[in-house]
Design a protein around this motif. Structure first.
Motif, short mmCIF file in Angstrom:
data_model
loop_
_atom_site.label_atom_id
_atom_site.label_comp_id
_atom_site.label_asym_id
_atom_site.label_seq_id
_atom_site.Cartn_x
_atom_site.Cartn_y
_atom_site.Cartn_z
N ARG A 505 31.87 31.33 25.28
CA ARG A 505 32.56 31.79 26.51
C ARG A 505 31.88 31.58 27.73
NH1 ARG A 505 33.69 37.85 23.68
NH2 ARG A 505 35.22 37.01 22.00
N LYS A 506 32.65 31.76 28.73
CA LYS A 506 32.23 31.76 30.01
C LYS A 506 33.05 32.74 30.65
CE LYS A 506 31.72 27.91 32.85
NZ LYS A 506 30.46 28.20 33.31
N TYR A 507 32.26 33.58 31.78
CA TYR A 507 32.68 34.62 32.43
C TYR A 507 32.55 34.46 33.97
CZ TYR A 507 32.72 37.56 28.00
OH TYR A 507 32.78 38.06 26.78
N ASP A 508 33.57 34.53 34.67
CA ASP A 508 33.45 34.52 36.07
C ASP A 508 34.34 35.60 36.73
OD1 ASP A 508 33.03 33.78 38.79
OD2 ASP A 508 34.08 32.00 38.77
N VAL A 509 33.73 36.90 36.78
CA VAL A 509 34.42 37.81 37.04
C VAL A 509 34.01 38.62 38.08
CG1 VAL A 509 35.61 40.17 35.91
CG2 VAL A 509 35.37 37.84 34.65
N GLN A 510 34.66 39.60 38.98
CA GLN A 510 34.17 40.59 39.78
C GLN A 510 34.70 41.89 39.72
OE1 GLN A 510 34.84 40.63 44.59
NE2 GLN A 510 32.90 39.42 44.04
N TYR A 511 33.84 43.01 39.57
CA TYR A 511 34.22 44.23 39.50
C TYR A 511 34.07 45.01 40.81
CZ TYR A 511 33.88 43.27 34.67
OH TYR A 511 33.94 42.74 33.53
N ASP A 512 35.36 45.24 41.61
CA ASP A 512 35.28 45.97 42.62
C ASP A 512 35.59 47.57 42.70
OD1 ASP A 512 35.72 47.15 45.32
OD2 ASP A 512 36.70 45.18 45.72
N VAL A 540 39.62 44.35 39.09
CA VAL A 540 38.73 43.30 37.92
C VAL A 540 39.73 42.06 38.28
CG1 VAL A 540 37.76 42.76 35.95
CG2 VAL A 540 38.16 45.25 36.44
N THR A 541 38.83 40.99 38.89
CA THR A 541 39.38 39.70 39.19
C THR A 541 38.72 38.72 38.71
OG1 THR A 541 38.51 39.77 41.53
CG2 THR A 541 40.95 40.74 41.07
N GLY A 542 39.20 37.52 38.31
CA GLY A 542 38.37 36.37 38.13
C GLY A 542 38.91 35.57 36.92
N GLN A 543 37.94 34.68 36.37
CA GLN A 543 38.48 34.08 34.93
C GLN A 543 37.60 34.12 34.14
OE1 GLN A 543 38.75 30.26 37.48
NE2 GLN A 543 41.02 30.39 37.32
N TYR A 587 43.58 42.82 36.94
CA TYR A 587 43.94 44.25 36.62
C TYR A 587 43.26 45.42 37.34
CZ TYR A 587 39.87 45.08 33.63
OH TYR A 587 38.54 45.21 32.96
N LYS A 588 43.81 46.41 37.31
CA LYS A 588 43.30 47.71 38.09
C LYS A 588 43.18 48.80 37.11
CE LYS A 588 45.10 46.32 42.56
NZ LYS A 588 45.94 46.56 43.86
N TYR A 589 42.52 49.83 37.38
CA TYR A 589 42.35 50.97 36.70
C TYR A 589 41.91 52.01 37.70
CZ TYR A 589 37.14 50.54 36.80
OH TYR A 589 35.89 50.48 37.20
N ASN A 590 42.26 53.32 37.53
CA ASN A 590 41.76 54.44 38.14
C ASN A 590 41.78 55.74 37.26
OD1 ASN A 590 44.68 55.80 38.75
ND2 ASN A 590 45.01 53.85 39.17
N TYR A 591 40.88 56.47 37.55
CA TYR A 591 40.78 57.81 36.69
C TYR A 591 40.00 58.75 37.60
CZ TYR A 591 35.95 56.05 35.93
OH TYR A 591 34.71 55.76 36.01
N MET A 636 46.77 44.16 32.53
CA MET A 636 46.18 45.21 31.52
C MET A 636 47.41 45.96 31.02
SD MET A 636 42.95 48.08 30.98
CE MET A 636 41.87 46.77 30.66
N PRO A 637 48.20 45.63 30.21
CA PRO A 637 49.48 46.20 29.98
C PRO A 637 49.36 47.78 29.82
CG PRO A 637 49.15 44.45 28.64
CD PRO A 637 47.95 44.46 29.19
N ASN A 638 48.38 48.33 29.23
CA ASN A 638 48.29 49.79 28.93
C ASN A 638 46.97 50.09 30.10
OD1 ASN A 638 47.87 52.28 28.60
ND2 ASN A 638 47.51 52.16 26.37
#
Length: 836
Positions: A505-512, A540-543, A587-591, A636-638
């Motif tokens: 695997r390869k991750y190239d992701v950023q969490y804001d 959360v964005t990236g590839q 995708y985005k999330y909030n809580y 993220m559908p849910n």
């Protein structure tokens, strides 16, 4: 002088004037919270006054005036615990369970029975000077504790369990552990050299702090070390060090501005499970060592397994030394300030950290009795020979007698290569106290901002090795009965296993992360009531890349690693990263998190409190490569899959006088957990845990004792993917964990012991095979022949106990061969310290 009892008592009670250098050092430890503002109008305490506790709360307060469950370990006292790692230190805090046998990092941490499905610290945030080391403490095999070190810079470790931790820090519903640095409040320094007695370690620590003027001070410190370490692995596994610096400018009576910097370049080994003999029954198993392999002091690491040979993240051939182990490079700069504007106290903390490193290790997949090898390894037919080591090329004629134990391990060599874990964090808050009637009304508001990178490559190869201690394990070649070599130089394939690209695997992701928060508190007479709220917004964005994503993505090919013009069977099993077929992440999330509590100071030394909290933890890399994130558009559908909720109800009492301190808290927690456990088994679970935690300290003359215990009844309520585990106790969750440190101290010497223990648990969630409980004893002696000089001898696991931490098997295996991990055996070190 204060003793171990001062972990919870007499925090600020040591006079500085006329004290020796060693005493001044302890005073500097006690001054750690001097920059935290005490609540206005606080009544004069008749019992000893603690310094304000400032981690995970709106503002610093005496613990008896706060409806929270907190603990603190102070400065030089930590050295007496004979702790070899950060996890060893933290297991001395009540409520916290650590699995601390992996080495210096990638240990597992949890609080109050919250789930510990995989490594790292999912529900507990590790901070350094009030800001997180990594935004997510359970990144796969690059957990926060790899990138933080405890040394002479450490003034204190503060811990808040539950409570307002969920609203005053992101991703920390279980609690916050904060390592607080010295800031030069007290002039002086120290240098200490340490060597192992019977094991190879060499280390030097130093620190120095002083006032440049009445309003300007600085502190600098660090360490350097080298050595094989506590296990016999045959090479220099520990190498590197750290230096930290800060300078503080005082602004009036209650303001300051501080610039800080840190540089860490260090490596250490990761100790993973090895062979263990398991006999008896599931209820009463017997764990013991095999011949020529001691689970307490040996490892599957060896100089004869020198390199991880794979294609790198760019699909170019590479050879990565296994000795890189867990390597960390951190360069960070921070700015912290506090000042007052129109009666509002403004506090600003910011830090940028450039972080890289990773984990290089060999993970045992299976250990076979040589007479019971699977068909894929010839079932004992064909020819086995040494591929490396002093017997390289020799045919193994007696598999059953190999090394006296007849065992062969199929092992995954892997490198989790984190090229960037860079992060920026900023926390700004303002608070003000107003007179309201006969009481005081305090308002706090703030905004937290974090940007966390995750750029990593998962690189796997798989090998055969024998099971031998003292760093003597070597690679083994296998040629089938038809004379066709099935391995090359000990490698069965240049992938994880079989003929697939699983886990390449390869991750190239950023969490804001952006999180505004606020709180109110009203204090009148003996009562204090308050509440806080936080709104976390994550983007959360990236590839991501990998054949695991499906959709026609191919991850296997052939590659001629030895450049002989012929593709061997092993070379035909080469994993690569499908760089032309990324999957987006977008995708985005909030809580919302909230917490409310009430505190009643019944009398000067006694208080009771209650609190309810609702918090959450965002799911980081564990939900990627799962059906929760679309591989088509990265959505993220849910949206509820973006985080797991934790609710906690707690209540207890606190008592403190000049000799005795007792804190008791009962708790109930309900938790969701979306995780990865044991390879690719995804879990989607709900847990419940209730129990009680207690800590106490007592001092009488030269004798003192501190201790703590946590009783937990934890239940796995449900799993959407595996109904069979409903109602079970989570794996490796004991009913009781405990710690105690008695000591005797006079002018010339200090002698004492640190006891760490746990009752039994289950190896796996189906609750069949038991892990026995244990008690470990660590001892220490400090001798001060003259002022400013100290000699210390300490021993970890003094009685050389075989304490099992982890076992892979769900029940007693028919052939008695298991895979497990135990705490290190006895290690004794000697230190010479000079204070100046």
């Amino acid at each position: 002088m204060s003793t171990v009892a001062s972990l919870a008592l007499l925090y600020g009670g040591l006079a500085v004037t006329g004290a020796s250098a060693a005493e001044r050092k302890r005073a500097d430890t006690a001054a750690v919270a001097s920059d935290a503002e005490a609540p206005a109008g606080e009544p004069q305490a008749k019992a000893p006054v603690e310094a304000a506790f400032s981690t995970g709360v709106a503002k610093g307060r005496d613990r008896l005036d706060s409806a929270t469950s907190t603990s603190a370990l102070r400065g030089d006292e930590i050295q007496k615990l004979s702790a070899r790692t950060l996890a060893d230190i933290l297991r001395n805090i009540p409520g916290i369970r650590t699995e601390s046998s992996t080495g210096d990092g990638n240990s597992s941490y949890t609080i109050r029975g919250l789930p510990l499905a995989s490594g790292g610290s999912k529900f507990m945030q590790l901070e350094e000077d009030g800001l997180p080391v990594l935004e997510f403490g359970d990144f796969f095999n690059v957990a926060s504790d790899i990138f933080i070190r405890a040394d002479f810079n450490l003034a204190a470790v503060e811990a808040i369990r539950g409570g307002s931790a969920s609203t005053f820090a992101s991703n920390s519903p279980g609690g916050v552990i904060n390592l607080i640095s010295k800031t030069g409040d007290v002039e002086g320094g120290a240098i200490q050299v340490t060597t192992g007695l019977g094991y190879d370690t060499k280390r030097v620590d130093f620190d120095y702090g002083t006032k440049i003027s009445d309003t300007l001070r600085f502190h600098i410190g660090g360490f350097y070390r080298s050595g094989e370490g506590p296990r016999n692995i045959g090479y220099n596994a520990y190498q590197g060090g750290q230096i930290k610096f800060n300078m503080t400018k005082q602004l009036g009576n209650d303001g300051y501005i501080r610039l800080s910097g840190k540089y860490l370049d260090d490596r250490s080994p990761q100790y993973l499970p090895g062979a263990v003999r398991i006999t008896g029954t599931d209820d009463k198993p017997v764990y013991s060592n095999f011949a020529n392999f001691d689970l307490r002091r040996d490892s599957v690491l060896s100089p004869y397994i020198a390199n991880v040979i794979v294609l790198d993240g760019s699909n170019n051939p590479t050879s990565i030394p296994l000795s890189r182990g867990m390597d960390a490079k951190v360069a960070s700069v921070g700015l912290e300030t506090q000042f007052t504007v129109a009666d509002w106290t403004i506090t600003e903390k910011a830090r940028f950290s450039k972080i890289s490193g990773g984990t290089t290790r060999n993970l045992v997949a299976n250990i076979y009795s040589a007479t019971a090898l699977p068909a894929s390894l010839g079932a004992g037919t064909g020819t086995f020979s040494y591929a490396t080591g002093p017997k390289a090329g020799q045919v193994i004629t007696n598999l059953a007698g190999l090394n006296g134990n007849g065992l062969i391990a199929a092992t995954s060599l892997n490198r989790i290569d984190a090229s960037s874990l860079d992060n920026f964090t900023n926390d700004i808050r303002a608070n003000r106290a107003f007179k309201l009637g006969k009481g005081e009304f305090t308002v706090t508001g703030g905004v937290y901002k974090s940007i966390q990178n995750l750029q990593s490559d998962w690189l796997y190869a798989n090998i055969l090795q024998d099971v031998a201690g003292d760093g003597q394990s070597a690679l083994i070649n296998y040629t089938n009965a038809g004379g066709v070599a099935q391995s090359q130089d000990g490698f069965l394939g240049f992938n994880r296993s079989g003929s697939t690209a699983f886990y390449r695997r390869k991750y190239d992701v950023q969490y804001d992360v952006t999180a505004p928060y606020g709180s109110v508190n009203y204090h009148i007479g003996k009562f204090s009531v308050g509440g806080s709220i936080r709104y976390d917004m994550g983007k959360v964005t990236g590839q991501i890349y990998g054949a695991d994503l499906g959709g026609g993505r191919i991850g296997m090919q052939s590659f001629d690693f030895n450049r002989d013009g012929v593709i061997s069977v092993a070379e035909s099993k080469t994993a690569f990263t499908p760089l032309s077929r990324p999957a987006p992440v977008n995708y985005k999330y909030n809580y919302i998190s909230y917490s409310t509590g009430i505190n009643f100071r019944v009398s000067e030394p006694f208080a009771v409190f209650a609190r309810y909290s609702h918090g959450a933890r965002a799911n980081a890399d564990k939900v990627l490569f799962s059906n929760k994130v679309s591989v088509t558009d990265g959505s993220m559908p849910n949206s509820d899959d973006g985080y797991d909720i934790v609710t906690q109800l707690e209540g207890g009492f606190k008592y403190r006088n000049s000799a005795l301190s007792v804190n008791v808290t009962a708790f109930l927690a309900n938790t969701e957990d979306t995780n990865v456990q044991a390879g690719a088994i995804t879990t989607d679970r709900k847990y419940r845990a209730y129990g009680v935690e207690a800590e106490a300290s007592y001092r009488h003359g030269p004798f003192s004792v501190t201790g703590g215990m946590t009783y937990t009844n934890a239940t796995l309520k449900s799993d959407q993917l595996n109904a069979a585990v409903a109602g079970m106790t989570p794996r490796r969750q004991p009913d009781l964990i405990f710690q105690a440190t008695p000591q005797f101290e006079v002018h010339k010497f200090t002698v004492g012991a640190n006891f760490i223990g746990s009752t039994g648990s289950y190896t796996q969630d189906l609750n069949a095979l038991r892990l026995p409980g244990y008690t470990l004893v660590n001892g220490f002696i400090q001798f001060r022949p003259v002022d400013r000089v100290q000699l210390m001898i300490n021993a970890n696991n003094l009685f050389d106990k075989l304490a099992m931490i982890e076992v892979t098997q769900p029940s007693v295996p028919a052939n008695g061969v298991g895979v497990g991990r135990a705490t290190n055996g006895r290690t004794v070190s000697a230190s010479l310290r000079l204070d100046f």
